[in-house]
Design an enzyme around this catalytic site. Structure first.
Site, PDB file in Angstrom:
ATOM      1  N   LYS A 175      26.979  80.198  56.087  1.00 23.70           N
ATOM      2  CA  LYS A 175      27.638  78.968  56.574  1.00 23.70           C
ATOM      3  C   LYS A 175      26.594  77.858  56.632  1.00 23.70           C
ATOM      4  O   LYS A 175      25.817  77.761  57.578  1.00 23.70           O
ATOM      5  CB  LYS A 175      28.215  79.226  57.969  1.00 23.70           C
ATOM      6  CG  LYS A 175      29.445  78.429  58.320  1.00 23.70           C
ATOM      7  CD  LYS A 175      29.283  76.936  58.386  1.00 23.70           C
ATOM      8  CE  LYS A 175      28.761  76.420  59.704  1.00 23.70           C
ATOM      9  NZ  LYS A 175      28.412  74.968  59.640  1.00 23.70           N
ATOM     10  N   GLU A 249      16.511  81.667  65.229  1.00 24.28           N
ATOM     11  CA  GLU A 249      15.385  80.747  64.984  1.00 24.28           C
ATOM     12  C   GLU A 249      15.792  79.426  65.611  1.00 24.28           C
ATOM     13  O   GLU A 249      16.658  78.719  65.083  1.00 24.28           O
ATOM     14  CB  GLU A 249      15.160  80.563  63.473  1.00 24.28           C
ATOM     15  CG  GLU A 249      14.741  81.822  62.735  1.00 24.28           C
ATOM     16  CD  GLU A 249      13.318  82.249  63.048  1.00 24.28           C
ATOM     17  OE1 GLU A 249      12.597  81.513  63.753  1.00 24.28           O
ATOM     18  OE2 GLU A 249      12.941  83.340  62.604  1.00 24.28           O
ATOM     19  N   CYS A 283      11.710  72.034  63.316  1.00 23.71           N
ATOM     20  CA  CYS A 283      11.619  72.847  64.529  1.00 23.71           C
ATOM     21  C   CYS A 283      10.158  72.996  64.928  1.00 23.71           C
ATOM     22  O   CYS A 283       9.829  73.142  66.087  1.00 23.71           O
ATOM     23  CB  CYS A 283      12.238  74.210  64.276  1.00 23.71           C
ATOM     24  SG  CYS A 283      11.615  74.992  62.782  1.00 23.71           S
ATOM     25  N   GLU A 380      12.938  68.700  73.062  1.00 30.46           N
ATOM     26  CA  GLU A 380      12.845  68.581  71.607  1.00 30.46           C
ATOM     27  C   GLU A 380      13.587  67.322  71.166  1.00 30.46           C
ATOM     28  O   GLU A 380      14.779  67.179  71.433  1.00 30.46           O
ATOM     29  CB  GLU A 380      13.462  69.816  70.939  1.00 30.46           C
ATOM     30  CG  GLU A 380      13.319  69.773  69.424  1.00 30.46           C
ATOM     31  CD  GLU A 380      14.005  70.948  68.736  1.00 30.46           C
ATOM     32  OE1 GLU A 380      15.185  71.206  69.035  1.00 30.46           O
ATOM     33  OE2 GLU A 380      13.356  71.589  67.895  1.00 30.46           O
TER      34      GLU A 380
HETATM   35  P1  NAD Z   1      23.026  73.145  65.387  1.00 32.28           P
HETATM   36  O1  NAD Z   1      22.772  74.253  66.325  1.00 32.28           O
HETATM   37  O2  NAD Z   1      23.824  71.990  65.831  1.00 32.28           O
HETATM   38  O3  NAD Z   1      23.780  73.704  64.080  1.00 32.28           O
HETATM   39  C1  NAD Z   1      23.285  74.796  63.350  1.00 32.28           C
HETATM   40  C2  NAD Z   1      24.434  75.441  62.597  1.00 32.28           C
HETATM   41  O4  NAD Z   1      25.353  76.008  63.543  1.00 32.28           O
HETATM   42  C3  NAD Z   1      25.251  74.467  61.737  1.00 32.28           C
HETATM   43  O5  NAD Z   1      25.600  75.111  60.532  1.00 32.28           O
HETATM   44  C4  NAD Z   1      26.487  74.230  62.607  1.00 32.28           C
HETATM   45  O6  NAD Z   1      27.634  73.856  61.882  1.00 32.28           O
HETATM   46  C5  NAD Z   1      26.687  75.606  63.229  1.00 32.28           C
HETATM   47  N1  NAD Z   1      27.491  75.611  64.454  1.00 32.28           N
HETATM   48  C6  NAD Z   1      27.807  74.564  65.260  1.00 32.28           C
HETATM   49  N2  NAD Z   1      28.557  74.989  66.306  1.00 32.28           N
HETATM   50  C7  NAD Z   1      28.710  76.327  66.161  1.00 32.28           C
HETATM   51  C8  NAD Z   1      29.355  77.339  66.924  1.00 32.28           C
HETATM   52  N3  NAD Z   1      29.994  77.048  68.051  1.00 32.28           N
HETATM   53  N4  NAD Z   1      29.278  78.614  66.482  1.00 32.28           N
HETATM   54  C9  NAD Z   1      28.603  78.934  65.369  1.00 32.28           C
HETATM   55  N5  NAD Z   1      27.976  78.016  64.581  1.00 32.28           N
HETATM   56  C10 NAD Z   1      28.021  76.725  64.978  1.00 32.28           C
HETATM   57  O7  NAD Z   1      21.592  72.700  64.847  1.00 32.28           O
HETATM   58  P2  NAD Z   1      21.240  71.517  63.869  1.00 32.28           P
HETATM   59  O8  NAD Z   1      21.399  70.216  64.577  1.00 32.28           O
HETATM   60  O9  NAD Z   1      21.974  71.722  62.581  1.00 32.28           O
HETATM   61  O10 NAD Z   1      19.676  71.805  63.598  1.00 32.28           O
HETATM   62  C11 NAD Z   1      18.659  71.348  64.424  1.00 32.28           C
HETATM   63  C12 NAD Z   1      18.136  72.464  65.308  1.00 32.28           C
HETATM   64  O11 NAD Z   1      17.748  73.581  64.527  1.00 32.28           O
HETATM   65  C13 NAD Z   1      16.897  72.052  66.079  1.00 32.28           C
HETATM   66  O12 NAD Z   1      16.986  72.485  67.413  1.00 32.28           O
HETATM   67  C14 NAD Z   1      15.776  72.801  65.368  1.00 32.28           C
HETATM   68  O13 NAD Z   1      14.645  73.043  66.164  1.00 32.28           O
HETATM   69  C15 NAD Z   1      16.471  74.043  64.934  1.00 32.28           C
HETATM   70  N6  NAD Z   1      15.758  74.663  63.803  1.00 32.28           N
HETATM   71  C16 NAD Z   1      15.013  75.794  64.022  1.00 32.28           C
HETATM   72  C17 NAD Z   1      14.302  76.366  62.985  1.00 32.28           C
HETATM   73  C18 NAD Z   1      13.438  77.598  63.204  1.00 32.28           C
HETATM   74  O14 NAD Z   1      13.045  78.214  62.225  1.00 32.28           O
HETATM   75  N7  NAD Z   1      13.113  77.979  64.430  1.00 32.28           N
HETATM   76  C19 NAD Z   1      14.369  75.812  61.706  1.00 32.28           C
HETATM   77  C20 NAD Z   1      15.144  74.683  61.518  1.00 32.28           C
HETATM   78  C21 NAD Z   1      15.841  74.113  62.580  1.00 32.28           C
END
Ligand code: NAD
Length: 477
Positions: A175, A249, A283, A380
């Site tokens: 997804k 992650e 991140c 963050e």
């Molecule tokens: P997000 O959590 O908003 O979304 C991540 C994914 O989850 C998207 O595909 C989104 O559509 C999906 N999603 C949203 N609501 C959901 C639900 N209720 N159930 C299941 N899936 C759902 O994150 P974002 O804004 O897309 O990304 C930014 C975040 O990701 C930051 O906090 C960043 O630190 C983190 N990040 C971490 C790493 C790592 O390796 N640790 C890498 C990249 C990004």
């Protein structure tokens, strides 16, 4: 509407209630639109992955390796199109988009190599202390896995999950983020071009509803999620409801520790890269700069100069060092932190404002001598916003660095390498760089401690995340 979802080897149009609009963040203008996958389509994808599992997991691992090498080759063939799409949809400067595709190619080749020898390493005898028995070890795929990814490094984050999962013999439902949903469609086109058996790789685009349909579904055996702590916690709850494994992650608020024996110009280069790469939407952004008293004033002068020299602009119309933020929501979040900084009375020496219209640009921003009570020090932000704080001793630097609910990465800059190694060992994080940019190699692990997540990606640990250990013990009696 374009058929945007790859389910059971076929491209299908979405049936969700919501429309996904894909934007060029440098212009703030939409350039594509499609309907997300409905919960019923997520179900179809999971059923297809389940049906494909028996064939895929028993395929010779050398054949799975050949498919993975095919992914790497096909990514190379699509290189220019994928660079252009990342520039247009993520707002990445060209040189960053190139790094992303190189990383994805390296990841598929690396896991092809690991898959190659998997069958040979199967069924190894376990030396037993007891007599009259023998035992062998099997590493089996965990089954059907759900993979949910964010938008900041779409090509890479998906590769880090897809390649080891397929190598292990799992079938997958991916997804992608609704912000950058077109980039991962390349993996569906590649699967089609390679003749990957139907159902082995399924891609369902969509918003939260689609993600929740996947993470709540009883038909998956594991979920691997990269994204925010808020959604990660929801995903963990849904995994708990089914008592099944989860890899998370999550976010970070990482420290970069700069000691007074460093080369200042070199330090400036690494600090800028640690906060301005991908416009700080990492991140692993090292957004807390801990600088030793003796060099703090001079370092800040040089950093201000470096920030102001960065070329911020549309990557599609000129050579830039930093593009826009990828979404309007992210732009709104970062500018809200500018307001919070203002209310908190933080001292801003560079940036703290938006660039210009159109597009979601902000200037690289430097707040100095930020109090430890500031929200900007703890939360963050996910943008090019650096906060500094001074320290006197090594012990103080370590205490400040470790004082975080996150524990993803850290960087140490010092010409005293023995000290740098000692500090690296004491940092409560998953990855430390010494005198380096944030170079990530597929052979090393990725993942965090504390609130930054559970589990590791990349390296052999990334493969283990999709394997289940089985022992077969026989009485020789
Ligand atoms: P997000 O959590 O908003 O979304 C991540 C994914 O989850 C998207 O595909 C989104 O559509 C999906 N999603 C949203 N609501 C959901 C639900 N209720 N159930 C299941 N899936 C759902 O994150 P974002 O804004 O897309 O990304 C930014 C975040 O990701 C930051 O906090 C960043 O630190 C983190 N990040 C971490 C790493 C790592 O390796 N640790 C890498 C990249 C990004």
């Amino acid at each position: 509407m374009i058929p945007a979802h790859y389910i059971n080897g076929r491209w299908v149009a979405g049936e969700a209630d919501e429309c996904i609009t894909v934007y060029d963040p440098a212009l703030g203008q939409p350039f594509a639109e499609f309907i997300g996958a409905s919960p019923a389509q997520v179900d179809q994808a999971i059923v297809a992955a389940r049906q494909a599992l028996a064939g895929w997991r028993t395929l010779a691992s050398t054949q799975r390796a050949a498919y993975l090498r095919g992914f790497a080759e096909q990514l190379e063939q699509r290189r220019e199109a994928l660079i252009a799409l990342q520039m247009q949809n993520n707002g990445k400067p060209r040189h960053e988009a190139v790094v992303d595709i190189d990383d994805a190619v390296a990841t598929f080749n690396y896991y092809a190599d690991l898959a190659q020898g998997l069958d040979e390493r199967q069924d190894r005898d376990v030396p037993l202390s007891a007599k009259g028995f023998n035992a062998r070890t099997r590493l089996e795929p965990v089954g059907v896995v759900g993979l949910i990814v964010p938008w900041n490094f779409p090509l890479i984050t998906s590769a880090w999950k897809l390649a080891p999962a397929l190598a292990a013999g799992c079938t997958v439902v991916l997804k992608p983020s609704e912000i950058t949903p077109l980039i991962e469609q390349a993996y569906g086109h590649i699967a089609e071009a390679l003749g990957l058996p139907a159902g082995v790789l399924n891609i369902v685009g969509g918003k939260a509803e689609t993600g929740a349909a996947l993470s709540n579904h009883p038909g998956i055996d594991k979920l691997s999620f990269t994204g925010s702590n808020n959604i990660g916690s929801q995903v963990m709850r849904s995994s708990a409801a089914h008592c099944r494994p989860v890899t998370l992650e999550l976010g970070g608020k990482s420290a970069i520790l700069v000691f007074d024996d460093c080369d200042l110009d070199q330090a400036v280069e690494w600090i800028v890269a640690g906060i301005c790469w991908n416009a700080g939407q990492m991140c692993s952004a090292t957004s807390r700069l801990l600088v030793q008293d003796g060099i703090a004033d001079e370092l800040i002068v040089r950093l201000k100069r470096a920030f102001e020299k960065l070329r911020v602009g549309n990557p599609l119309t000129g050579e830039v060092d930093m593009g826009p933020l990828t979404s309007q929501a992210q732009w709104a979040k970062v500018t809200e932190y500018f307001d919070i900084a203002h209310v908190e009375g933080l001292q801003c020496v560079s940036g703290g404002d938006v660039q210009r219209d159109p597009g979601w640009f902000v200037n690289p921003t430097l707040y100095v001598d930020v109090p430890l009570t500031s929200r900007l020090w703890h939360e963050e932000i996910f943008g090019p916003v650096l906060c500094t704080h001074r320290f006197g001793s090594q012990a103080e630097a370590l205490a400040l660095a470790n004082d975080s609910r996150f524990g993803l990465v850290a960087t140490v800059i010092s010409s005293d390498l023995e000290r740098a190694e000692r500090v690296a060992n004491a940092l409560e994080v998953g990855h430390v760089w010494i005198n380096s940019i944030q170079a990530v190699f597929v052979e090393t692990s990725w993942g965090g401690t504390k609130g930054s997540g559970i589990g590791r990606e990349l390296g052999p640990w990334g493969l283990s995340a999709y394997q289940s250990v089985k022992h077969v013990t026989r009485c020789l009696g």
